[in-house]
Design a protein around this motif. Structure first.
Motif, PDB file in Angstrom:
ATOM      1  N   ALA A   1      18.092  35.184  58.445  1.00 20.44           N
ATOM      2  CA  ALA A   1      19.070  35.442  57.380  1.00 20.44           C
ATOM      3  C   ALA A   1      18.595  36.514  56.404  1.00 20.44           C
ATOM      4  CB  ALA A   1      19.386  34.150  56.627  1.00 20.44           C
ATOM      5  N   THR A   2      17.284  36.630  56.220  1.00 19.30           N
ATOM      6  CA  THR A   2      16.769  37.577  55.230  1.00 19.30           C
ATOM      7  C   THR A   2      15.884  38.658  55.843  1.00 19.30           C
ATOM      8  OG1 THR A   2      14.872  36.141  54.788  1.00 19.30           O
ATOM      9  CG2 THR A   2      16.828  35.849  53.393  1.00 19.30           C
ATOM     10  N   VAL A   3      15.942  38.805  57.162  1.00 25.24           N
ATOM     11  CA  VAL A   3      15.052  39.763  57.830  1.00 25.24           C
ATOM     12  C   VAL A   3      15.300  41.199  57.368  1.00 25.24           C
ATOM     13  CG1 VAL A   3      16.453  40.163  59.903  1.00 25.24           C
ATOM     14  CG2 VAL A   3      13.986  40.333  60.034  1.00 25.24           C
ATOM     15  N   VAL A   4      16.529  41.566  57.079  1.00 16.98           N
ATOM     16  CA  VAL A   4      16.831  42.934  56.645  1.00 16.98           C
ATOM     17  C   VAL A   4      16.145  43.230  55.306  1.00 16.98           C
ATOM     18  CG1 VAL A   4      18.681  44.503  55.927  1.00 16.98           C
ATOM     19  CG2 VAL A   4      18.986  43.048  57.942  1.00 16.98           C
TER      20      VAL A   4
ATOM     21  N   ALA B   1      20.468  51.484  57.565  1.00 18.75           N
ATOM     22  CA  ALA B   1      21.282  50.264  57.616  1.00 18.75           C
ATOM     23  C   ALA B   1      21.930  50.082  58.990  1.00 18.75           C
ATOM     24  CB  ALA B   1      22.341  50.293  56.524  1.00 18.75           C
ATOM     25  N   ALA B   2      22.454  51.163  59.556  1.00 17.45           N
ATOM     26  CA  ALA B   2      23.081  51.076  60.881  1.00 17.45           C
ATOM     27  C   ALA B   2      22.050  50.722  61.954  1.00 17.45           C
ATOM     28  CB  ALA B   2      23.778  52.394  61.218  1.00 17.45           C
ATOM     29  N   ALA B   3      20.877  51.343  61.881  1.00 14.18           N
ATOM     30  CA  ALA B   3      19.826  51.065  62.861  1.00 14.18           C
ATOM     31  C   ALA B   3      19.316  49.635  62.726  1.00 14.18           C
ATOM     32  CB  ALA B   3      18.676  52.057  62.691  1.00 14.18           C
ATOM     33  N   VAL B   4      19.167  49.174  61.505  1.00 16.75           N
ATOM     34  CA  VAL B   4      18.652  47.829  61.261  1.00 16.75           C
ATOM     35  C   VAL B   4      19.621  46.764  61.759  1.00 16.75           C
ATOM     36  CG1 VAL B   4      18.178  46.219  59.365  1.00 16.75           C
ATOM     37  CG2 VAL B   4      17.026  48.414  59.438  1.00 16.75           C
ATOM     38  N   GLU B   5      20.904  46.998  61.656  1.00 15.65           N
ATOM     39  CA  GLU B   5      21.872  46.032  62.187  1.00 15.65           C
ATOM     40  C   GLU B   5      21.703  45.874  63.694  1.00 15.65           C
ATOM     41  OE1 GLU B   5      23.906  43.771  60.718  1.00 15.65           O
ATOM     42  OE2 GLU B   5      22.801  44.477  58.971  1.00 15.65           O
ATOM     43  N   GLU B   6      21.479  46.968  64.389  1.00 16.80           N
ATOM     44  CA  GLU B   6      21.234  46.905  65.835  1.00 16.80           C
ATOM     45  C   GLU B   6      19.919  46.188  66.128  1.00 16.80           C
ATOM     46  OE1 GLU B   6      23.197  48.015  68.435  1.00 16.80           O
ATOM     47  OE2 GLU B   6      24.728  48.404  66.918  1.00 16.80           O
ATOM     48  N   LEU B   7      18.875  46.523  65.372  1.00 21.44           N
ATOM     49  CA  LEU B   7      17.572  45.885  65.572  1.00 21.44           C
ATOM     50  C   LEU B   7      17.634  44.382  65.289  1.00 21.44           C
ATOM     51  CD1 LEU B   7      15.396  48.656  63.945  1.00 21.44           C
ATOM     52  CD2 LEU B   7      15.118  47.839  66.300  1.00 21.44           C
ATOM     53  N   LYS B   8      18.327  44.006  64.229  1.00 21.77           N
ATOM     54  CA  LYS B   8      18.442  42.591  63.858  1.00 21.77           C
ATOM     55  C   LYS B   8      19.093  41.792  64.976  1.00 21.77           C
ATOM     56  CE  LYS B   8      20.403  39.459  60.456  1.00 21.77           C
ATOM     57  NZ  LYS B   8      21.306  39.323  59.314  1.00 21.77           N
ATOM     58  N   ALA B   9      20.111  42.365  65.602  1.00 27.72           N
ATOM     59  CA  ALA B   9      20.805  41.667  66.689  1.00 27.72           C
ATOM     60  C   ALA B   9      19.889  41.429  67.884  1.00 27.72           C
ATOM     61  CB  ALA B   9      22.028  42.465  67.116  1.00 27.72           C
TER      62      ALA B   9
ATOM     63  N   HIS C   1      19.900  53.543  69.930  1.00 28.81           N
ATOM     64  CA  HIS C   1      20.953  53.658  68.915  1.00 28.81           C
ATOM     65  C   HIS C   1      21.176  55.124  68.574  1.00 28.81           C
ATOM     66  CE1 HIS C   1      23.436  52.561  65.493  1.00 28.81           C
ATOM     67  NE2 HIS C   1      22.654  53.289  64.709  1.00 28.81           N
ATOM     68  N   GLU C   2      22.403  55.562  68.720  1.00 20.74           N
ATOM     69  CA  GLU C   2      22.814  56.925  68.365  1.00 20.74           C
ATOM     70  C   GLU C   2      21.877  57.987  68.947  1.00 20.74           C
ATOM     71  OE1 GLU C   2      23.537  57.189  64.162  1.00 20.74           O
ATOM     72  OE2 GLU C   2      25.157  55.724  64.258  1.00 20.74           O
ATOM     73  N   GLY C   3      21.620  57.878  70.251  1.00 21.59           N
ATOM     74  CA  GLY C   3      20.886  58.918  70.953  1.00 21.59           C
ATOM     75  C   GLY C   3      19.382  58.890  70.828  1.00 21.59           C
ATOM     76  N   ALA C   4      18.825  57.773  70.381  1.00 18.50           N
ATOM     77  CA  ALA C   4      17.367  57.694  70.223  1.00 18.50           C
ATOM     78  C   ALA C   4      16.894  56.253  70.340  1.00 18.50           C
ATOM     79  CB  ALA C   4      16.943  58.266  68.876  1.00 18.50           C
ATOM     80  N   VAL C   5      15.614  56.099  70.626  1.00 20.32           N
ATOM     81  CA  VAL C   5      14.970  54.791  70.598  1.00 20.32           C
ATOM     82  C   VAL C   5      14.647  54.493  69.134  1.00 20.32           C
ATOM     83  CG1 VAL C   5      12.847  53.561  71.208  1.00 20.32           C
ATOM     84  CG2 VAL C   5      13.986  55.017  72.903  1.00 20.32           C
ATOM     85  N   VAL C   6      15.001  53.287  68.682  1.00 24.38           N
ATOM     86  CA  VAL C   6      14.740  52.893  67.299  1.00 24.38           C
ATOM     87  C   VAL C   6      13.850  51.657  67.315  1.00 24.38           C
ATOM     88  CG1 VAL C   6      15.780  52.204  65.107  1.00 24.38           C
ATOM     89  CG2 VAL C   6      17.005  53.771  66.604  1.00 24.38           C
ATOM     90  N   VAL C   7      12.794  51.685  66.490  1.00 26.13           N
ATOM     91  CA  VAL C   7      11.855  50.565  66.390  1.00 26.13           C
ATOM     92  C   VAL C   7      11.640  50.211  64.924  1.00 26.13           C
ATOM     93  CG1 VAL C   7      10.665  51.204  68.519  1.00 26.13           C
ATOM     94  CG2 VAL C   7       9.786  52.022  66.337  1.00 26.13           C
ATOM     95  N   VAL C   8      11.266  48.965  64.701  1.00 26.37           N
ATOM     96  CA  VAL C   8      10.871  48.524  63.364  1.00 26.37           C
ATOM     97  C   VAL C   8       9.455  47.985  63.480  1.00 26.37           C
ATOM     98  CG1 VAL C   8      11.862  46.201  63.627  1.00 26.37           C
ATOM     99  CG2 VAL C   8      11.502  47.136  61.342  1.00 26.37           C
ATOM    100  N   GLY C   9       8.633  48.288  62.492  1.00 24.62           N
ATOM    101  CA  GLY C   9       7.255  47.823  62.547  1.00 24.62           C
ATOM    102  C   GLY C   9       6.583  47.870  61.200  1.00 24.62           C
ATOM    103  N   GLY C  10       5.418  47.314  61.170  1.00 26.48           N
ATOM    104  CA  GLY C  10       4.675  47.202  59.922  1.00 26.48           C
ATOM    105  C   GLY C  10       4.973  45.856  59.286  1.00 26.48           C
ATOM    106  N   GLY C  11       4.133  45.444  58.365  1.00 22.30           N
ATOM    107  CA  GLY C  11       4.311  44.126  57.764  1.00 22.30           C
ATOM    108  C   GLY C  11       4.104  43.055  58.824  1.00 22.30           C
ATOM    109  N   ALA C  12       5.039  42.128  58.939  1.00 22.03           N
ATOM    110  CA  ALA C  12       4.939  41.041  59.914  1.00 22.03           C
ATOM    111  C   ALA C  12       5.473  41.438  61.293  1.00 22.03           C
ATOM    112  CB  ALA C  12       5.706  39.826  59.403  1.00 22.03           C
ATOM    113  N   GLU C  13       5.928  42.673  61.448  1.00 23.42           N
ATOM    114  CA  GLU C  13       6.473  43.134  62.726  1.00 23.42           C
ATOM    115  C   GLU C  13       5.403  43.871  63.526  1.00 23.42           C
ATOM    116  OE1 GLU C  13       9.377  42.197  63.830  1.00 23.42           O
ATOM    117  OE2 GLU C  13       9.966  41.268  61.950  1.00 23.42           O
ATOM    118  N   GLN C  14       5.806  44.456  64.655  1.00 28.82           N
ATOM    119  CA  GLN C  14       4.867  45.142  65.547  1.00 28.82           C
ATOM    120  C   GLN C  14       4.163  46.305  64.838  1.00 28.82           C
ATOM    121  OE1 GLN C  14       7.230  46.648  68.798  1.00 28.82           O
ATOM    122  NE2 GLN C  14       8.748  47.492  67.418  1.00 28.82           N
ATOM    123  N   PRO C  15       2.923  46.597  65.214  1.00 26.69           N
ATOM    124  CA  PRO C  15       2.221  47.732  64.601  1.00 26.69           C
ATOM    125  C   PRO C  15       2.819  49.051  65.072  1.00 26.69           C
ATOM    126  CG  PRO C  15       0.862  46.724  66.292  1.00 26.69           C
ATOM    127  CD  PRO C  15       2.083  45.866  66.162  1.00 26.69           C
ATOM    128  N   LEU C  16       2.857  50.036  64.181  1.00 29.38           N
ATOM    129  CA  LEU C  16       3.420  51.345  64.526  1.00 29.38           C
ATOM    130  C   LEU C  16       2.357  52.430  64.651  1.00 29.38           C
ATOM    131  CD1 LEU C  16       6.759  51.402  62.512  1.00 29.38           C
ATOM    132  CD2 LEU C  16       6.380  50.876  64.914  1.00 29.38           C
TER     133      LEU C  16
END
Length: 178
Positions: free
Chosen positions: A113-116, A96-104, A41-56
């Motif tokens: 429905a409430t992942v964001v 917000a922009a990165a999270v929309e891409e990650l959510k998809a 997304h926008e020239g970089a790799v974007v990841v989400v992690g921590g909590g119930a997601e992948q470890p960072l």
């Protein structure tokens, strides 16, 4: 080829390999690489992690990491590049922009429905921004194997599978056919 065209081709290889790969490996700082699911997304790799997601693995803004992508054809290492880590502040416009891409791209989310909202509450969103030319690419592959021991985990099966299980499973199929 000119230096500019080589740089553009390298950048294109990094971008395309990141877009097409479902999983990348990022150096963890302890000499090992960790797999991450991601989006480009926008020239970089974007990841989400921590909590119930992948470890960072403690990556933080300013860290230098190496990102590695594999080939979709041969599944071998295709390209590796240096990157710098940036953490996006929760609920900022960039976040917000990165999270929309990650959510998809997030498969099998139990709370689609409430992942964001959950990510804003308990997770971190990181960008791995390319920070130089690739260190490994076609024509400049490493000669060592890069084989590594599996990461230690507390996860285990409850008990060994019964020795008769294959006979029970496959024996029933034969009995039904006959």
């Amino acid at each position: 080829m000119t230096e500019v065209s080589v740089e553009l081709l390298d950048r294109a290889l990094v971008e395309e390999s990141a877009k097409k790969s479902g999983l990348l490996w990022v150096s963890a700082g302890d000499g090992s690489d960790r797999p991450v699911w991601h989006v480009w997304h926008e020239g970089a790799v974007v990841v989400v992690g921590g909590g119930a997601e992948q470890p960072l693995h403690g990556w933080a803004t300013g860290d230098a990491v190496t990102v590695t992508a594999r080939s979709k054809d041969s599944w071998g290492r295709l390209v590796a590049w240096p990157a710098r880590v940036e953490e996006l502040p929760a609920e900022s416009p960039e976040w917000a922009a990165a999270v929309e891409e990650l959510k998809a791209k997030r498969l099998n989310s139990p709370d689609f429905a409430t992942v964001v909202e959950r990510w804003a509450r308990e997770s971190r969103v990181l960008r791995f921004v390319p920070a130089g030319p690739s260190t490994e690419h076609p024509g400049a592959e490493p000669t060592d194997s890069h084989a590594a021991a599996p990461v230690p985990t507390p996860v285990t099966t409850r008990q060994p599978a019964p020795a008769a299980l294959p006979r029970l499973l496959f024996g029933r199929r034969r009995a039904r056919r006959g």
